[in-house]
Scaffold this motif. Structure first.
Motif, short mmCIF file in Angstrom:
data_model
loop_
_atom_site.label_atom_id
_atom_site.label_comp_id
_atom_site.label_asym_id
_atom_site.label_seq_id
_atom_site.Cartn_x
_atom_site.Cartn_y
_atom_site.Cartn_z
N HIS A 233 100.85 118.52 -1.72
CA HIS A 233 99.46 118.06 -1.69
C HIS A 233 98.51 119.22 -1.98
O HIS A 233 98.71 120.33 -1.48
CB HIS A 233 99.13 117.46 -0.32
N ARG A 235 95.40 119.88 -1.01
CA ARG A 235 94.71 120.45 0.15
C ARG A 235 95.61 121.40 0.91
O ARG A 235 95.21 122.53 1.25
CB ARG A 235 94.23 119.34 1.07
N GLN A 262 79.67 115.49 -5.38
CA GLN A 262 80.83 114.77 -4.88
C GLN A 262 81.81 115.75 -4.25
O GLN A 262 82.46 116.52 -4.95
CB GLN A 262 81.52 114.03 -6.02
N GLY A 264 85.12 115.74 -2.73
CA GLY A 264 86.28 114.89 -2.56
C GLY A 264 87.09 115.27 -1.34
O GLY A 264 86.72 116.15 -0.55
N ARG A 265 88.24 114.59 -1.19
CA ARG A 265 89.07 114.82 -0.01
C ARG A 265 89.59 116.25 0.05
O ARG A 265 89.72 116.83 1.13
CB ARG A 265 90.24 113.84 -0.02
N VAL A 266 89.87 116.82 -1.10
CA VAL A 266 90.38 118.20 -1.12
C VAL A 266 89.32 119.17 -0.61
O VAL A 266 89.58 120.01 0.26
CB VAL A 266 90.84 118.60 -2.53
N HIS A 268 86.67 118.52 1.24
CA HIS A 268 86.46 118.28 2.67
C HIS A 268 87.57 118.92 3.49
O HIS A 268 87.32 119.55 4.52
CB HIS A 268 86.43 116.77 2.95
N GLY A 269 88.80 118.75 3.02
CA GLY A 269 89.94 119.28 3.76
C GLY A 269 89.90 120.79 3.90
O GLY A 269 90.13 121.32 4.99
N HIS A 272 87.22 122.16 6.27
CA HIS A 272 87.56 122.02 7.68
C HIS A 272 88.73 122.91 8.10
O HIS A 272 88.81 123.30 9.27
CB HIS A 272 87.93 120.56 7.99
N ARG A 273 89.61 123.25 7.18
CA ARG A 273 90.87 123.88 7.59
C ARG A 273 91.14 125.26 7.00
O ARG A 273 92.05 125.94 7.46
CB ARG A 273 92.03 122.96 7.22
#
Length: 285
Positions: A233, A235, A262, A264-266, A268-269, A272-273
């Motif tokens: 994955h 992220r 935009q 995206g999920r990447v 955002h991930g 946060h991490r």
């Protein structure tokens, strides 16, 4: 007037780390440093600062916040031009407005309202997702997080040719800091009888390496580059690659309809991490 490096400050430990980063970035780029405090709730927020300064709440004003930040920046980088300002308004929207005339912006991962180191504050997330310039987000890594690797700039290589803005930004950071640029693109191999994958087609790992090589085509010759194409994955691959890194750079694209960016999920991930600072670079429409 030169575009400044803008740092959002609020008196928290996270924002003071942002001041340190902003001062270093301003020195590297030969840019002025602008320290901005914005709030609609100055009196309420002053209670925490008052405890630190051992002063009555009534005497603690926003100027204490920017004054402390200014002294810290001047001490860290005496040669950098520093200005401060206090803005009335919601911090996230005030900082997004500031980004329109900034070379780059720096924010901490969370303010005094944060309740866990693993989460990103709403102000930081809003600024990263809507700013008009690159935004450095300094996430507070958990104390038990063990870094690895060596200092370097890590770049998330995306799918689109327009991601060149993030590539140029990452290459410039690497050049200014004298660090190698590590470009990362994860891949996953289709499996199972119903995926429609033809074994005769190009290998997905080779395809990923070709995308990365193309992205790095215009990187200055003086910047050492590393191509990394892990399976898995995206992220998770970026979070792992960022261990021990100086900075992780990701691009952000305009939303359909042209309002905001935009994330995206990447993105955002990793915001946060990621175990290192993250730079979100807006790409053109």
């Amino acid at each position: 007037m030169d575009e400044p490096i803008v740092v959002g400050v609020d008196g928290s430990a996270s924002s003071l780390r942002a001041v340190d980063w902003g001062a270093e970035e301003a020195a590297l780029r030969g840019a002025p440093l602008r320290l901005v405090y914005a709030s609609l709730w100055e009196r309420y927020e002053g209670e925490l600062i008052a405890q630190e300064l051992n002063r009555p709440v009534e005497e603690v004003m926003a100027r204490d916040v920017v004054g402390t930040a200014e002294a810290r920046a001047r001490s860290r980088r005496p040669g950098v031009e520093v200005t401060t300002d206090v803005l009335a308004g919601e911090p996230e929207y005030a900082l997004v407005r500031e980004s329109g005339t900034a070379r780059a912006m720096v924010v901490g991962s969370r303010g005094r309202g944060g309740f866990t180191e693993a989460l990103l504050g709403s102000v930081s997330l809003t600024v990263a997702g809507h700013a008009h310039c690159p935004v450095f987000v300094l996430r507070d890594a958990p104390e038990d997080e063990v870094p690895g690797g060596s200092p370097r700039i890590v770049l998330a290589v995306g799918d689109k040719p327009s991601d060149a803005t993030a590539v140029r930004f990452a290459a410039q950071e690497a050049e200014l800091r004298g660090l190698p640029l590590e470009a990362v693109r994860a891949w996953r191999r289709p499996s199972g009888p119903f995926t429609g994958h033809d074994a005769a087609e190009s290998d997905p790992e080779e395809a990923a390496r070709a995308v990365v090589a193309e992205a790095l085509r215009d990187v200055p010759e003086g910047v050492a580059t590393i191509i990394r194409t892990p399976e898995g994955h995206t992220r998770d691959a970026l979070v792992e690659a960022a261990r021990g890194a100086t900075l992780l750079v990701v691009g952000a694209h305009p939303r359909h309809g042209g309002f905001g960016l935009q994330l995206g999920r990447v993105a955002h991930g990793v915001l946060h991490r990621a175990p290192c600072p993250v730079a979100v670079v807006p790409e053109p429409a």
